[in-house]
Design a protein around this motif. Structure first.
Motif, PDB file in Angstrom:
ATOM      1  N   UNK A 246      78.525  66.899  86.934  1.00 50.05           N
ATOM      2  CA  UNK A 246      78.503  65.583  86.646  1.00 50.05           C
ATOM      3  C   UNK A 246      79.321  64.899  87.793  1.00 50.05           C
ATOM      4  N   UNK A 247      80.272  65.483  88.372  1.00 50.22           N
ATOM      5  CA  UNK A 247      81.202  64.899  89.060  1.00 50.22           C
ATOM      6  C   UNK A 247      82.471  64.492  88.510  1.00 50.22           C
ATOM      7  N   UNK A 248      83.534  64.812  89.181  1.00 54.52           N
ATOM      8  CA  UNK A 248      84.894  64.556  88.695  1.00 54.52           C
ATOM      9  C   UNK A 248      85.208  63.023  88.397  1.00 54.52           C
ATOM     10  N   UNK A 249      84.472  61.934  88.805  1.00 56.65           N
ATOM     11  CA  UNK A 249      84.990  60.737  88.453  1.00 56.65           C
ATOM     12  C   UNK A 249      84.181  60.366  87.045  1.00 56.65           C
ATOM     13  N   UNK A 250      83.069  60.926  86.893  1.00 53.78           N
ATOM     14  CA  UNK A 250      82.541  60.557  85.573  1.00 53.78           C
ATOM     15  C   UNK A 250      83.203  61.383  84.460  1.00 53.78           C
ATOM     16  N   UNK A 251      84.032  62.385  84.835  1.00 52.75           N
ATOM     17  CA  UNK A 251      84.615  63.299  83.662  1.00 52.75           C
ATOM     18  C   UNK A 251      85.768  62.602  83.398  1.00 52.75           C
ATOM     19  N   UNK A 252      86.711  61.984  84.442  1.00 51.48           N
ATOM     20  CA  UNK A 252      87.909  61.236  84.124  1.00 51.48           C
ATOM     21  C   UNK A 252      87.565  59.968  83.156  1.00 51.48           C
ATOM     22  N   UNK A 253      86.474  59.279  83.509  1.00 50.84           N
ATOM     23  CA  UNK A 253      86.067  58.224  82.805  1.00 50.84           C
ATOM     24  C   UNK A 253      85.493  58.704  81.506  1.00 50.84           C
ATOM     25  N   UNK A 254      84.770  59.648  81.342  1.00 46.48           N
ATOM     26  CA  UNK A 254      84.388  60.200  79.653  1.00 46.48           C
ATOM     27  C   UNK A 254      85.892  60.551  79.115  1.00 46.48           C
ATOM     28  N   UNK A 255      86.713  61.213  79.820  1.00 45.77           N
ATOM     29  CA  UNK A 255      87.688  61.871  79.234  1.00 45.77           C
ATOM     30  C   UNK A 255      88.709  60.662  78.708  1.00 45.77           C
ATOM     31  N   UNK A 256      88.751  59.718  79.502  1.00 42.96           N
ATOM     32  CA  UNK A 256      89.485  58.290  79.080  1.00 42.96           C
ATOM     33  C   UNK A 256      89.159  57.825  77.874  1.00 42.96           C
ATOM     34  N   UNK A 257      87.823  57.746  78.001  1.00 49.27           N
ATOM     35  CA  UNK A 257      87.235  57.230  76.567  1.00 49.27           C
ATOM     36  C   UNK A 257      87.401  57.932  75.305  1.00 49.27           C
ATOM     37  N   UNK A 258      87.081  59.237  75.460  1.00 51.99           N
ATOM     38  CA  UNK A 258      87.300  60.141  74.434  1.00 51.99           C
ATOM     39  C   UNK A 258      88.806  59.933  73.794  1.00 51.99           C
ATOM     40  N   UNK A 259      89.674  60.095  74.606  1.00 52.39           N
ATOM     41  CA  UNK A 259      91.107  60.102  74.369  1.00 52.39           C
ATOM     42  C   UNK A 259      91.450  58.831  73.500  1.00 52.39           C
ATOM     43  N   UNK A 260      90.792  57.735  73.966  1.00 50.87           N
ATOM     44  CA  UNK A 260      90.926  56.422  73.192  1.00 50.87           C
ATOM     45  C   UNK A 260      90.291  56.364  72.040  1.00 50.87           C
ATOM     46  N   UNK A 261      89.156  56.955  71.775  1.00 50.61           N
ATOM     47  CA  UNK A 261      88.517  56.887  70.515  1.00 50.61           C
ATOM     48  C   UNK A 261      89.070  57.771  69.536  1.00 50.61           C
ATOM     49  N   UNK A 262      89.651  59.053  70.099  1.00 49.36           N
ATOM     50  CA  UNK A 262      90.528  59.912  69.284  1.00 49.36           C
ATOM     51  C   UNK A 262      91.859  59.181  68.849  1.00 49.36           C
ATOM     52  N   UNK A 263      92.334  58.642  69.562  1.00 51.37           N
ATOM     53  CA  UNK A 263      93.869  58.109  69.356  1.00 51.37           C
ATOM     54  C   UNK A 263      93.518  56.890  68.364  1.00 51.37           C
TER      55      UNK A 263
END
Length: 193
Positions: free
Chosen positions: A48-65
């Motif tokens: 999917x590309x590393x930029x999408x992974x960075x974006x998804x990752x930050x949103x996952x962390x935000x929702x989890x926190x």
């Protein structure tokens, strides 16, 4: 992530009165999700590309926190285990993708120095996030006895988690806005005409 580890350890040991071993066991969703997502992260990034992974990752962390703000005195394991897994997956996605992005963005000679600078800033952010969380909690202690009252602790706990969660969501939004066009351009280059 460091804020979550720091705060949740205090919560589990001081508010829910678990032992160090019991607290460690309750962190297994975070640990296991980091292990699995780190392994899978490079494969997902290549697809999917590393930029999408960075974006998804930050949103996952935000929702989890932000989900951890629902914790109260005596909250059960099922209240937070899934949120820890989200944080672990998000952090792993960000870590794998940012390493790939760094290696691709820097010429081969200074890549070691660039990674060192990146790691230094990662460690500094950990220090400041834990210090800020500690400050928000210490403002809610009884200054005469220095003991934490559960409701006072939980108030600082939630303030800290709201700050960390919203910071992650804002970072994800900034990445989406400012780096999203790069991800779209990269996908267009990859698709044969």
């Amino acid at each position: 992530m460091y804020t979550v580890i720091f705060l949740l350890t205090l919560y589990l040991q001081n508010i829910n009165h678990y032992s160090a071993l019991g607290t460690g066991i309750r962190f297994l969703p975070l640990t296991i999700s980091i292990m699995v997502a780190s392994f899978v992260g490079s494969t997902v990034a290549s697809r999917f590309g590393y930029l999408k992974l960075i974006i998804w990752g930050t949103f996952l962390v935000g929702v989890g926190v932000l989900s951890l703000t629902a914790l109260m005195e005596g909250s059960g394991y099922l209240t937070y285990c899934w949120a820890l897994a989200l944080v672990g997956i998000g952090v792993s996605f960000i870590g794998a993708a940012s390493t790939i992005a760094l290696i691709e963005a820097v010429p081969p000679e200074p890549v070691g120095a660039a990674y060192g600078v990146t790691n230094t800033f990662r460690q500094l952010s950990a220090v400041f996030s834990v210090a800020l969380s500690g400050t928000l909690i210490s403002q809610r202690t009884d200054s005469s006895s220095l003991e934490l009252m559960p409701e006072m602790f939980l108030q600082g706990f939630k303030y800290s988690l709201y700050l960390a969660g919203f910071a992650s969501i804002i970072a994800g939004t900034c990445a989406l806005v400012f780096l999203g066009h790069r991800a779209r351009a990269a996908l267009k280059r990859e698709v044969p005409q």
